[in-house]
Motif scaffolding. Structure first.
Motif, PDB file in Angstrom:
ATOM      1  N   THR A   1     -43.795  37.542  51.522  1.00 32.86           N
ATOM      2  CA  THR A   1     -42.358  37.342  51.305  1.00 32.86           C
ATOM      3  C   THR A   1     -42.088  36.691  49.964  1.00 32.86           C
ATOM      4  OG1 THR A   1     -42.066  37.086  53.698  1.00 32.86           O
ATOM      5  CG2 THR A   1     -40.279  36.323  52.285  1.00 32.86           C
ATOM      6  N   TYR A   2     -42.901  35.712  49.598  1.00 31.52           N
ATOM      7  CA  TYR A   2     -42.722  35.019  48.320  1.00 31.52           C
ATOM      8  C   TYR A   2     -42.939  35.981  47.149  1.00 31.52           C
ATOM      9  CZ  TYR A   2     -43.522  31.710  44.517  1.00 31.52           C
ATOM     10  OH  TYR A   2     -43.462  31.047  43.326  1.00 31.52           O
ATOM     11  N   LEU A   3     -43.989  36.802  47.202  1.00 30.25           N
ATOM     12  CA  LEU A   3     -44.243  37.769  46.145  1.00 30.25           C
ATOM     13  C   LEU A   3     -43.136  38.816  46.059  1.00 30.25           C
ATOM     14  CD1 LEU A   3     -48.095  38.332  46.571  1.00 30.25           C
ATOM     15  CD2 LEU A   3     -46.943  36.993  44.805  1.00 30.25           C
ATOM     16  N   THR A   4     -42.598  39.233  47.210  1.00 30.13           N
ATOM     17  CA  THR A   4     -41.508  40.208  47.205  1.00 30.13           C
ATOM     18  C   THR A   4     -40.267  39.640  46.541  1.00 30.13           C
ATOM     19  OG1 THR A   4     -42.377  41.186  49.243  1.00 30.13           O
ATOM     20  CG2 THR A   4     -40.102  41.676  48.677  1.00 30.13           C
ATOM     21  N   GLU A   5     -39.946  38.374  46.848  1.00 31.90           N
ATOM     22  CA  GLU A   5     -38.776  37.742  46.223  1.00 31.90           C
ATOM     23  C   GLU A   5     -38.963  37.615  44.711  1.00 31.90           C
ATOM     24  OE1 GLU A   5     -35.920  36.798  47.522  1.00 31.90           O
ATOM     25  OE2 GLU A   5     -36.389  37.424  49.554  1.00 31.90           O
ATOM     26  N   MET A   6     -40.155  37.242  44.265  1.00 30.53           N
ATOM     27  CA  MET A   6     -40.406  37.093  42.838  1.00 30.53           C
ATOM     28  C   MET A   6     -40.311  38.437  42.113  1.00 30.53           C
ATOM     29  SD  MET A   6     -40.757  33.926  42.223  1.00 30.53           S
ATOM     30  CE  MET A   6     -41.416  34.017  40.571  1.00 30.53           C
TER      31      MET A   6
ATOM     32  N   GLY B   1     -36.560  42.521  38.807  1.00 24.95           N
ATOM     33  CA  GLY B   1     -36.044  43.880  38.668  1.00 24.95           C
ATOM     34  C   GLY B   1     -36.769  44.936  39.442  1.00 24.95           C
ATOM     35  N   VAL B   2     -37.829  44.594  40.172  1.00 24.50           N
ATOM     36  CA  VAL B   2     -38.549  45.594  40.969  1.00 24.50           C
ATOM     37  C   VAL B   2     -37.721  45.928  42.210  1.00 24.50           C
ATOM     38  CG1 VAL B   2     -40.690  46.118  42.190  1.00 24.50           C
ATOM     39  CG2 VAL B   2     -40.739  44.700  40.131  1.00 24.50           C
ATOM     40  N   PRO B   3     -37.456  47.197  42.492  1.00 25.74           N
ATOM     41  CA  PRO B   3     -36.614  47.560  43.649  1.00 25.74           C
ATOM     42  C   PRO B   3     -37.333  47.357  44.974  1.00 25.74           C
ATOM     43  CG  PRO B   3     -37.456  49.541  42.578  1.00 25.74           C
ATOM     44  CD  PRO B   3     -37.874  48.390  41.701  1.00 25.74           C
ATOM     45  N   LEU B   4     -37.306  46.134  45.466  1.00 27.51           N
ATOM     46  CA  LEU B   4     -37.919  45.788  46.742  1.00 27.51           C
ATOM     47  C   LEU B   4     -36.890  45.096  47.629  1.00 27.51           C
ATOM     48  CD1 LEU B   4     -41.394  44.397  45.587  1.00 27.51           C
ATOM     49  CD2 LEU B   4     -40.944  46.586  46.684  1.00 27.51           C
ATOM     50  N   PRO B   5     -36.978  45.251  48.939  1.00 24.77           N
ATOM     51  CA  PRO B   5     -36.032  44.545  49.824  1.00 24.77           C
ATOM     52  C   PRO B   5     -36.312  43.049  49.830  1.00 24.77           C
ATOM     53  CG  PRO B   5     -37.703  45.700  51.111  1.00 24.77           C
ATOM     54  CD  PRO B   5     -37.892  46.137  49.687  1.00 24.77           C
ATOM     55  N   THR B   6     -35.243  42.273  49.860  1.00 27.64           N
ATOM     56  CA  THR B   6     -35.345  40.818  49.873  1.00 27.64           C
ATOM     57  C   THR B   6     -34.799  40.272  51.183  1.00 27.64           C
ATOM     58  OG1 THR B   6     -33.189  40.593  48.793  1.00 27.64           O
ATOM     59  CG2 THR B   6     -35.126  40.729  47.370  1.00 27.64           C
ATOM     60  N   ILE B   7     -34.897  38.960  51.348  1.00 28.99           N
ATOM     61  CA  ILE B   7     -34.394  38.333  52.570  1.00 28.99           C
ATOM     62  C   ILE B   7     -32.883  38.494  52.682  1.00 28.99           C
ATOM     63  CG2 ILE B   7     -34.183  36.139  53.790  1.00 28.99           C
ATOM     64  CD1 ILE B   7     -36.806  35.290  52.588  1.00 28.99           C
TER      65      ILE B   7
ATOM     66  N   GLY C   1     -31.107  48.647  32.943  1.00 27.57           N
ATOM     67  CA  GLY C   1     -32.398  47.959  33.046  1.00 27.57           C
ATOM     68  C   GLY C   1     -32.284  46.489  33.376  1.00 27.57           C
ATOM     69  N   ASN C   2     -31.251  46.118  34.148  1.00 28.30           N
ATOM     70  CA  ASN C   2     -31.021  44.703  34.497  1.00 28.30           C
ATOM     71  C   ASN C   2     -30.911  43.814  33.256  1.00 28.30           C
ATOM     72  OD1 ASN C   2     -31.002  45.099  37.300  1.00 28.30           O
ATOM     73  ND2 ASN C   2     -33.238  44.949  37.404  1.00 28.30           N
ATOM     74  N   GLY C   3     -30.187  44.308  32.249  1.00 26.77           N
ATOM     75  CA  GLY C   3     -29.972  43.532  31.042  1.00 26.77           C
ATOM     76  C   GLY C   3     -30.959  43.796  29.929  1.00 26.77           C
ATOM     77  N   MET C   4     -31.965  44.638  30.163  1.00 28.54           N
ATOM     78  CA  MET C   4     -32.957  44.904  29.123  1.00 28.54           C
ATOM     79  C   MET C   4     -32.362  45.698  27.958  1.00 28.54           C
ATOM     80  SD  MET C   4     -35.742  43.411  29.771  1.00 28.54           S
ATOM     81  CE  MET C   4     -36.734  44.248  28.550  1.00 28.54           C
ATOM     82  N   VAL C   5     -31.379  46.541  28.232  1.00 33.47           N
ATOM     83  CA  VAL C   5     -30.759  47.317  27.156  1.00 33.47           C
ATOM     84  C   VAL C   5     -30.027  46.386  26.197  1.00 33.47           C
ATOM     85  CG1 VAL C   5     -29.048  49.089  26.637  1.00 33.47           C
ATOM     86  CG2 VAL C   5     -30.572  49.366  28.602  1.00 33.47           C
ATOM     87  N   LEU C   6     -29.260  45.454  26.735  1.00 31.61           N
ATOM     88  CA  LEU C   6     -28.544  44.501  25.886  1.00 31.61           C
ATOM     89  C   LEU C   6     -29.515  43.620  25.109  1.00 31.61           C
ATOM     90  CD1 LEU C   6     -25.927  43.141  24.975  1.00 31.61           C
ATOM     91  CD2 LEU C   6     -26.038  41.719  27.038  1.00 31.61           C
ATOM     92  N   ARG C   7     -30.561  43.158  25.766  1.00 31.65           N
ATOM     93  CA  ARG C   7     -31.543  42.312  25.078  1.00 31.65           C
ATOM     94  C   ARG C   7     -32.258  43.090  23.978  1.00 31.65           C
ATOM     95  NH1 ARG C   7     -33.998  40.942  29.262  1.00 31.65           N
ATOM     96  NH2 ARG C   7     -32.736  39.092  29.700  1.00 31.65           N
ATOM     97  N   SER C   8     -32.592  44.336  24.242  1.00 34.59           N
ATOM     98  CA  SER C   8     -33.264  45.157  23.216  1.00 34.59           C
ATOM     99  C   SER C   8     -32.354  45.401  22.021  1.00 34.59           C
ATOM    100  CB  SER C   8     -33.704  46.487  23.828  1.00 34.59           C
ATOM    101  OG  SER C   8     -34.585  46.276  24.914  1.00 34.59           O
TER     102      SER C   8
END
Length: 357
Positions: free
Chosen positions: A110-115, A120-126, A236-243
């Motif tokens: 669960t901890y690894l999934t939340e991290m 930005g990894v498409p995984l289900p969270t709590i 990209g969860n803000g990666m485009v703006l940062r780039s």
């Protein structure tokens, strides 16, 4: 009779050998017979008066083992019970150990999934899979938009009263209004606080701000709004703006490189700079670990400045997105609402137009 005679004669005669015994005196034995009978009858009377509980304690014939010995546990039974108890304790310890390990594995997963989900990894969270006890998951809902004016003010769940001449939205069929700009700014800064504004009854983010939803507000923003919302902020969860910001900074450095080279060259050959040689010369002659530490500190300072610059640019783009939503989202109820004519009204209007012209 011989025993009785020996008893009457005393123990002294018993110590003598059998060879020294005189011939038996039968007359004396006959004279002692009545006394023996009397004594025997007395003994039998005393035996009759003995309690039955004492008589039952007498030794019986047959086996010398008591009856209660079969009922008492033997050493083999005790050893078997001890082995069973040890096996039970070992099994309980093993079950407890496996249960604890399983719980630790689940917690670590669960901890690894939340991290990973936070990166930005498409995984289900709590938060994405949890629902309140006894309640249904949030449902998709359409929206109503109204204009808050001085004559017709609207309340706001976020700031109590909406500003005049601003648009407010609410779930379809309700009067729980919230300012459109405040809602958009809240979903950009802290999305977890959006749906609790309506007690988590409606899936606001998925219904109003998702490209896949039929109730999405982003279908009214046009190309400019699409570039601002979907490309700059959501890409990209803000990666485009940062780039783009990194590319802009590098481009500015390349353009200013001749000026920077001239300034750095003048500083290096200047007298005040070399006058401070005793100070910065120690750093120049220092070992590699100190130089590495200074480099890390300089990198952290540059990264902190870049992060502040990125936040400022992001806030400016969010304000621009709010302005686009304010200008493009149509008013559906109240003053300034757009009336959509159905087919019958359109036919009646067409007939009237033909009659007139």
């Amino acid at each position: 009779l011989a025993i009785a005679v020996a008893t009457r004669a005393g123990h002294s005669s018993a110590n003598r050998g059998w060879a020294r015994f005189p011939p038996p005196n039968f007359q004396r034995v006959q004279s002692l017979r009545p006394n023996i009978n009397i004594n025997s009858s007395a003994i039998s009377d005393k035996i009759n008066h003995i309690p039955a509980s004492i008589i039952s304690l007498s030794i019986r014939g047959g086996s010398s083992t008591s009856a209660n010995e079969d009922e008492c546990p033997t050493e083999d039974d005790d050893d078997a019970d001890e082995m069973r108890r040890q096996k039970r304790e070992e099994y309980e310890k093993l079950v407890k150990y496996r249960t604890e390990q399983q719980m630790l594995y689940q917690l670590r997963s669960t901890y690894l999934t939340e991290m990973l989900a936070s990166r930005g990894v498409p995984l289900p969270t709590i938060m994405s899979v949890s629902t309140a006890d006894g309640e249904k998951p949030p449902e998709k809902v359409d929206w109503d938009c109204a204009l808050s004016t001085d004559d017709d003010p609207k309340s706001c769940l976020y700031s109590f009263d909406a500003e005049p001449d601003t648009k407010v939205v609410a779930p379809w069929g309700t009067d729980q209004w919230i300012s459109l700009s405040a809602l958009n700014r809240l979903r950009r800064t802290d999305p977890t606080k959006v749906e609790p504004m309506w007690h988590s009854r409606y899936s606001i983010l998925q219904s109003w701000f998702s490209d896949e939803s039929e109730f999405s507000m982003l279908q009214h923003v046009g190309a400019k709004g699409f570039f601002v919302s979907s490309v700059l902020l959501d890409g990209g969860n803000g990666m485009v703006l940062r780039s783009l910001l990194v590319l802009s900074v590098l481009s500015a450095l390349v353009l200013l490189m001749p000026l920077l080279e001239f300034i750095v060259g003048r500083i290096i050959v200047s007298a005040p700079f070399w006058a401070q040689w005793p100070t910065w010369g120690r750093v120049a002659r220092a070992g590699f670990p100190l130089k590495l530490l200074i480099g890390q500190m300089a990198w952290k300072a540059v990264a902190s400045c870049f992060s502040k610059f990125e936040n400022e640019v992001r806030e400016y783009i969010v304000d621009l997105e709010c302005e686009i939503l304010e200008s493009s989202v149509p008013v559906t109820v109240g003053l300034g609402s757009e009336e959509i004519m159905d087919e019958e009204d359109f036919d009646e209007y067409d007939d009237e137009y033909d009659d007139e012209y």
